[in-house]
Enzyme design. Structure first.
Site, PDB file in Angstrom:
ATOM      1  N   PRO A  82       0.780  -1.226   0.000  1.00  0.00           N
ATOM      2  CA  PRO A  82       0.000   0.000   0.000  1.00  0.00           C
ATOM      3  C   PRO A  82       0.816   1.283   0.000  1.00  0.00           C
ATOM      4  CG  PRO A  82      -0.145  -1.133   2.115  1.00  0.00           C
ATOM      5  CD  PRO A  82       0.495  -2.081   1.162  1.00  0.00           C
ATOM      6  N   ASN A  83       0.339   2.206  -0.784  1.00  0.00           N
ATOM      7  CA  ASN A  83       0.874   3.576  -0.917  1.00  0.00           C
ATOM      8  C   ASN A  83       2.197   3.648  -1.674  1.00  0.00           C
ATOM      9  OD1 ASN A  83      -1.274   4.873   0.581  1.00  0.00           O
ATOM     10  ND2 ASN A  83      -0.443   3.811   2.363  1.00  0.00           N
ATOM     11  N   ARG A 131       4.922  10.818  -2.672  1.00  0.00           N
ATOM     12  CA  ARG A 131       4.625  10.651  -1.250  1.00  0.00           C
ATOM     13  C   ARG A 131       5.869  10.898  -0.393  1.00  0.00           C
ATOM     14  NH1 ARG A 131       4.596   4.618   1.298  1.00  0.00           N
ATOM     15  NH2 ARG A 131       3.804   5.172   3.345  1.00  0.00           N
ATOM     16  N   TYR A 166      11.034   8.862   1.174  1.00  0.00           N
ATOM     17  CA  TYR A 166      11.032   7.791   0.174  1.00  0.00           C
ATOM     18  C   TYR A 166      11.702   8.175  -1.157  1.00  0.00           C
ATOM     19  CZ  TYR A 166       7.727   5.756   3.478  1.00  0.00           C
ATOM     20  OH  TYR A 166       7.146   5.247   4.614  1.00  0.00           O
ATOM     21  N   ASN A 169       8.007  -5.525  -0.509  1.00  0.00           N
ATOM     22  CA  ASN A 169       7.862  -4.377   0.375  1.00  0.00           C
ATOM     23  C   ASN A 169       6.374  -4.283   0.685  1.00  0.00           C
ATOM     24  OD1 ASN A 169       7.677  -1.979   1.736  1.00  0.00           O
ATOM     25  ND2 ASN A 169       8.978  -0.819   0.319  1.00  0.00           N
ATOM     26  N   ALA A 183       2.855  -0.696   5.022  1.00  0.00           N
ATOM     27  CA  ALA A 183       2.342  -0.733   6.396  1.00  0.00           C
ATOM     28  C   ALA A 183       1.812  -2.109   6.798  1.00  0.00           C
ATOM     29  CB  ALA A 183       1.255   0.325   6.573  1.00  0.00           C
ATOM     30  N   HIS A 187       3.631  -4.341   9.340  1.00  0.00           N
ATOM     31  CA  HIS A 187       3.491  -4.206  10.787  1.00  0.00           C
ATOM     32  C   HIS A 187       2.163  -4.745  11.318  1.00  0.00           C
ATOM     33  CE1 HIS A 187       6.808  -1.621   9.797  1.00  0.00           C
ATOM     34  NE2 HIS A 187       6.026  -0.804   9.131  1.00  0.00           N
ATOM     35  N   ASP A 231       1.492 -15.638   6.903  1.00  0.00           N
ATOM     36  CA  ASP A 231       1.090 -17.023   6.618  1.00  0.00           C
ATOM     37  C   ASP A 231       1.270 -17.367   5.140  1.00  0.00           C
ATOM     38  OD1 ASP A 231       0.453 -17.372   9.262  1.00  0.00           O
ATOM     39  OD2 ASP A 231      -1.718 -17.284   8.987  1.00  0.00           O
ATOM     40  N   GLU A 288      12.188  -9.452   2.585  1.00  0.00           N
ATOM     41  CA  GLU A 288      11.459  -8.251   3.008  1.00  0.00           C
ATOM     42  C   GLU A 288      12.350  -7.036   2.758  1.00  0.00           C
ATOM     43  OE1 GLU A 288      10.197  -8.389   7.130  1.00  0.00           O
ATOM     44  OE2 GLU A 288      10.069  -6.203   7.230  1.00  0.00           O
ATOM     45  N   HIS A 331      12.589  -2.603   2.763  1.00  0.00           N
ATOM     46  CA  HIS A 331      12.020  -1.290   3.071  1.00  0.00           C
ATOM     47  C   HIS A 331      12.954  -0.223   2.541  1.00  0.00           C
ATOM     48  CE1 HIS A 331       8.977  -3.092   5.518  1.00  0.00           C
ATOM     49  NE2 HIS A 331       9.918  -3.842   6.071  1.00  0.00           N
ATOM     50  N   ILE A 332      12.351   0.810   2.033  1.00  0.00           N
ATOM     51  CA  ILE A 332      13.124   1.937   1.504  1.00  0.00           C
ATOM     52  C   ILE A 332      13.746   2.709   2.667  1.00  0.00           C
ATOM     53  CG2 ILE A 332      12.901   4.107   0.220  1.00  0.00           C
ATOM     54  CD1 ILE A 332      10.421   2.658  -1.186  1.00  0.00           C
ATOM     55  N   SER A 333      12.924   2.978   3.670  1.00  0.00           N
ATOM     56  CA  SER A 333      13.401   3.740   4.825  1.00  0.00           C
ATOM     57  C   SER A 333      13.934   2.785   5.898  1.00  0.00           C
ATOM     58  CB  SER A 333      12.244   4.571   5.404  1.00  0.00           C
ATOM     59  OG  SER A 333      11.209   3.717   5.888  1.00  0.00           O
ATOM     60  N   ARG A 393      12.510   5.105  12.828  1.00  0.00           N
ATOM     61  CA  ARG A 393      11.272   5.891  12.693  1.00  0.00           C
ATOM     62  C   ARG A 393      10.326   5.629  13.888  1.00  0.00           C
ATOM     63  NH1 ARG A 393       8.953   5.157   6.865  1.00  0.00           N
ATOM     64  NH2 ARG A 393       7.761   6.974   7.536  1.00  0.00           N
ATOM     65  N   ARG A 402       6.641   1.177  13.669  1.00  0.00           N
ATOM     66  CA  ARG A 402       7.295   0.572  12.498  1.00  0.00           C
ATOM     67  C   ARG A 402       8.441  -0.373  12.890  1.00  0.00           C
ATOM     68  NH1 ARG A 402       5.126   3.749   8.322  1.00  0.00           N
ATOM     69  NH2 ARG A 402       4.750   5.863   9.056  1.00  0.00           N
TER      70      ARG A 402
HETATM   71  C1  DQA Z   1       8.025   1.155   4.113  1.00  0.00           C
HETATM   72  C2  DQA Z   1       8.018   1.392   5.624  1.00  0.00           C
HETATM   73  C3  DQA Z   1       6.633   1.173   6.203  1.00  0.00           C
HETATM   74  O1  DQA Z   1       6.633   1.399   7.599  1.00  0.00           O
HETATM   75  C4  DQA Z   1       5.643   2.135   5.572  1.00  0.00           C
HETATM   76  O2  DQA Z   1       4.347   1.903   6.044  1.00  0.00           O
HETATM   77  C5  DQA Z   1       5.698   2.116   4.082  1.00  0.00           C
HETATM   78  C6  DQA Z   1       6.989   2.009   3.416  1.00  0.00           C
HETATM   79  C7  DQA Z   1       9.395   1.462   3.478  1.00  0.00           C
HETATM   80  O3  DQA Z   1       9.629   1.013   2.367  1.00  0.00           O
HETATM   81  O4  DQA Z   1      10.214   2.170   4.076  1.00  0.00           O
HETATM   82  O5  DQA Z   1       4.683   2.244   3.407  1.00  0.00           O
HETATM   83  O6  DQA Z   1       7.752  -0.209   3.870  1.00  0.00           O
END
Ligand code: DQA
Length: 146
Positions: free
Chosen positions: A9-10, A17, A22, A71, A74, A77, A84, A95, A97-99, A104, A108
Site C-alpha cells: 500500500p501507498n 509521497r 522515500y 515491500n 504498512a 506491521h 502465513d 522483506e 524497506h526503503i526507509s 522511525r 514501524r
Molecule cells: C516502508 C516502511 C513502512 O513502515 C511504511 O508503512 C511504508 C513504506 C518502506 O519502504 O520504508 O509504506 O515499507
C-alpha cells in the site's frame, strides 16, 4: 532467473509521497534501472493497496519463481495473513524497506512478516531492492529455512 517484486500500500505514490523519506523517483523509473543492471533477470512487478491481492500474488508466484522481493508497506506491521502466505510457499521471500524503519516511529519497529522471510533489507532507499536482488543472485537464498 525469474523475480517477482511486490509493493504494498501507498508505494504506487513513490516519488510524490513524503519524498524526504522515500525519495523522488517513481518505482516504474527505478525498475527500468534494475532491468538495465540485471539483464539476466526476468522481472515481474506488482503493486497493490489491497492485502488479499498481495496474498494472491505471493501464492501465484511462490511455487515457480526464483525469488520474491516484498515491500509490504504498512502491512509489514499488521498482517498475519501475509506472514502465513509467505510461510505457505516455496520461493524465498526477502522483506525490503526503503526507509530505515527502526529509526522511525515505534509502530514501524516490529515486522509481523520478517520471521517468515529469508532476510530483511531496510534503509538504503530504493537501493534496498537492488541489494535484495544481489542476495538472490549470489544464491544466498538457497535452502529456504522454514
Ligand atoms: C516502508 C516502511 C513502512 O513502515 C511504511 O508503512 C511504508 C513504506 C518502506 O519502504 O520504508 O509504506 O515499507
Amino acid at each position: 532467473m525469474k523475480l517477482q517484486i511486490i509493493n504494498g500500500p501507498n508505494l504506487n505514490l513513490l516519488g510524490i509521497r513524503e519524498p524526504e523519506v522515500y525519495g523522488f523517483s517513481s518505482f516504474e523509473d527505478y525498475l527500468q534501472e534494475l532491468i538495465r543492471r540485471f539483464p539476466d533477470v526476468e522481472f515481474h512487478y506488482f503493486q497493490s493497496n489491497v492485502e488479499g491481492e498481495i496474498i494472491n500474488k505471493i501464492q501465484e508466484t511462490g511455487f515457480s519463481f526464483d525469488g520474491i522481493i516484498l515491500n509490504a508497506g504498512a502491512y509489514t506491521h499488521t498482517s498475519i495473513a501475509i506472514h502465513d502466505a509467505i510461510k505457505g510457499v516455496k520461493t524465498p521471500v526477502i522483506e525490503v524497506h526503503i526507509s530505515n524503519v527502526h529509526a522511525r516511529e515505534s509502530f514501524r519497529h516490529h515486522s509481523l512478516i520478517a520471521e517468515a522471510c529469508k532476510g530483511v533489507i531496510a534503509g538504503f532507499g530504493l537501493d534496498s531492492y537492488r541489494l535484495a536482488i544481489e542476495a538472490i543472485n549470489n544464491k544466498l537464498c538457497l535452502n529456504k529455512l522454514k
